[in-house]
Design an enzyme around this catalytic site. Structure first.
Site, PDB file in Angstrom:
ATOM      1  N   GLU A  91     -27.075  15.014  -0.650  1.00 59.35           N
ATOM      2  CA  GLU A  91     -28.361  15.678  -0.893  1.00 59.35           C
ATOM      3  C   GLU A  91     -28.234  16.486  -2.188  1.00 59.35           C
ATOM      4  OE1 GLU A  91     -31.596  18.533   1.479  1.00 59.35           O
ATOM      5  OE2 GLU A  91     -29.568  18.295   2.260  1.00 59.35           O
TER       6      GLU A  91
ATOM      7  N   HIS B 211     -30.158  12.161   4.516  1.00 61.21           N
ATOM      8  CA  HIS B 211     -30.653  12.103   3.138  1.00 61.21           C
ATOM      9  C   HIS B 211     -29.974  10.997   2.327  1.00 61.21           C
ATOM     10  CE1 HIS B 211     -33.037  15.669   3.808  1.00 61.21           C
ATOM     11  NE2 HIS B 211     -31.962  16.317   4.226  1.00 61.21           N
TER      12      HIS B 211
END
Length: 510
Positions: A353, A378
């Site tokens: 991320e 993510h």
């Protein structure tokens, strides 16, 4: 993928021997590309095909309008796009669509903050103090709290008494709501950097925790969170939870085992009242700022929670800003403990991320896979690591894509440029979720489905894409084989009704 490689090899050989463009291959190559897209190999039923035609007519009209007005919501900051999305016919359809499971949500950022302000803050014995930077903190106490002030806070004020003195309670409550979200009319100048937005983001969690960590609120907050997800046509939840201490007015402080028991009991209560909702599982989390000794302790606790609550405990994760926290490799001695002990503790790591490349933080995507993560939260940096990308495919490890979160936390501005666009085009395993919807001014996961369908997926994303994303949320959940079969049964009934309504009733003039 082998078929694609074969075609590309033939094309390259032909191009080497012929001087003219191979236009005769164009249609076949486009068809091949479409077939490998996420959901591209799904064969629609006749009813689904009719529904898809209507859906794509609506989508095409909204694309055309965006080209005319220059206002395309996925290209805009969500805070500005939000009212446009709410007016979208596509969004209305996505809201009605059964979406299966929501697999990436955080404990204190699921339920609309309106509920916290209009319900929790109106409960008896709720106190507030004001911070130097204009924020607020909450505490329930009886008698009135003496001391116990957070650093830089004013004296405690009883909200019930304070509201009686106000001329405009509605405006005051709006101010409380602003302290619990990141919403602003002008996001660009007010949010100058990732570090600043993360400071405000985590501050919103701290503000909410003063309300939610009071035991009566804790119970109702989770139940109401399930209700809000249910109303967004979600059939199952996997929630990341830090399990902080929960307190009572008499001074009792509850531990993680108490909280897990409450989550189990409230989920069972909700399912009892809503049998077309399967339930919830908890992924225990700690902050990645914690040192090796603290994470080691947390891993041991997670194993105990797995043993004590096998029906609701799903696994373990680390949360917080990756750029500022410890990498998975730095914490690997702690994270390797379950495998060394022969204990099953599934991991669901946030990884990648970040916008950085070539640092410890973006290498988390590889280390998460080496640690046998079940899913990657993510995975924004995955495209920069081809080995990890291929390994994710080989191991069938999906990414949890949270488009609005990635945009609000300043990883990407125009969601058409989100890395998941490439992964969708390749048919990479993905699921959609919303991370922290209440802090972003969203509800459920329909807003994120909209951004995924309209922006990241592009013009060619259709009903097959949506169906695949819903099916993936079941396939890649932490449920047992029997649980997945039951969730599939619940979802399929709702899907069939959704298709019938869309094909037969929705906007008959289309």
């Amino acid at each position: 993928m082998a078929c694609v490689s074969h075609w590309l090899l033939l094309l390259s050989l032909a191009s080497a021997t012929l001087s003219r463009p191979l236009w005769s291959e164009r249609n076949g190559l486009i068809e091949m590309e479409n077939s490998i897209r996420l959901g591209g190999n799904i064969i629609l039923t006749p009813s689904e095909a009719t529904a898809n035609q209507k859906l794509m007519t609506v989508k095409g009209a909204e694309f055309k309008e965006a080209e005319s007005t220059g206002l395309f919501p996925p290209s805009m900051h969500f805070f500005k796009a939000r009212p446009l999305i709410q007016q979208s016919h596509v969004f209305s359809i996505l809201h009605q669509m059964p979406k299966g499971g929501a697999l990436h949500l955080h404990d204190f950022a699921i339920l609309s903050v309106d509920w916290l302000v209009k319900n929790a803050s109106y409960m008896a014995d709720c106190y507030m103090c004001l911070t130097r930077d204009g924020g607020v903190r909450f505490l329930f106490a009886k008698p009135a709290p003496v001391g116990m002030l957070p650093p830089g806070c004013s004296e405690w004020i009883l909200l019930e008494t304070y509201r009686k003195k106000l001329g405009d309670v509605t405006e005051f409550d709006k101010g409380l709501i602003r302290n619990l979200t990141l919403l602003t009319d002008s996001p660009e100048p007010h949010i100058p950097s990732q570090d600043e937005i993360w400071r405000r983001f985590e501050g919103a969690f701290i503000t909410a925790s003063g309300l939610i960590c009071y035991a009566p609120v804790f119970k109702e907050y989770f139940y109401e969170s399930l209700r809000e997800l249910y109303e967004d046509n979600i059939q199952y939840l996997e929630m990341r939870a830090m399990l902080p201490p929960v307190y009572e007015l008499d001074g009792t402080v509850h531990d993680q085992f108490w909280s897990m028991a409450i989550y189990r009991d409230m989920a069972n209560k909700f399912v009892g009242a809503h049998p077309d909702f399967l339930g919830a599982k908890i992924i225990y989390t700690v902050h990645r700022h914690e040192d090796l000794a603290q994470v080691t302790e947390a891993v041991h606790l997670a194993m105990k929670l797995m043993e004590a609550f096998p029906e609701i405990m799903a696994g373990f994760d680390l949360v917080g800003q990756e750029d500022a926290g410890h990498s998975l490799y730095q914490l690997s001695d702690a994270l390797n403990i379950p495998s060394k002990l022969g204990v099953k503790l599934p991991y669901f790591f946030h990884a990648g991320e970040t916008n950085w490349q070539g640092k410890d933080v973006d290498e988390n995507v590889l280390d998460a896979l080496l640690l046998n993560t079940t899913r990657i939260g993510h995975g924004y940096a995955l495209l920069k690591h081809p080995v990890a990308r291929n390994l994710s495919l080989e191991l069938n490890v999906p990414l949890e894509i949270c488009p609005i979160s990635n945009q609000v936390l300043l990883l990407v501005s125009d969601l058409r440029n989100h890395p998941a666009a490439v992964l969708m085009a390749e048919g990479h395993p993905l699921v959609v979720s919303s991370d922290d919807p209440s802090i972003f001014g969203a509800q459920g996961i329909s807003y994120d489905f909209y951004e995924m369908f309209m922006g990241i997926g592009g013009a060619k994303a259709d009903l097959r894409t949506l169906k695949k994303l819903a099916e993936n949320s079941i396939k890649y959940s932490a449920l047992s084989k029997e649980g997945k079969e039951k969730l599939t049964e619940i979802w399929q009934k709702k899907w069939d009704k959704f298709i019938k309504d869309l094909a037969m009733n929705w906007k008959k003039e289309l």
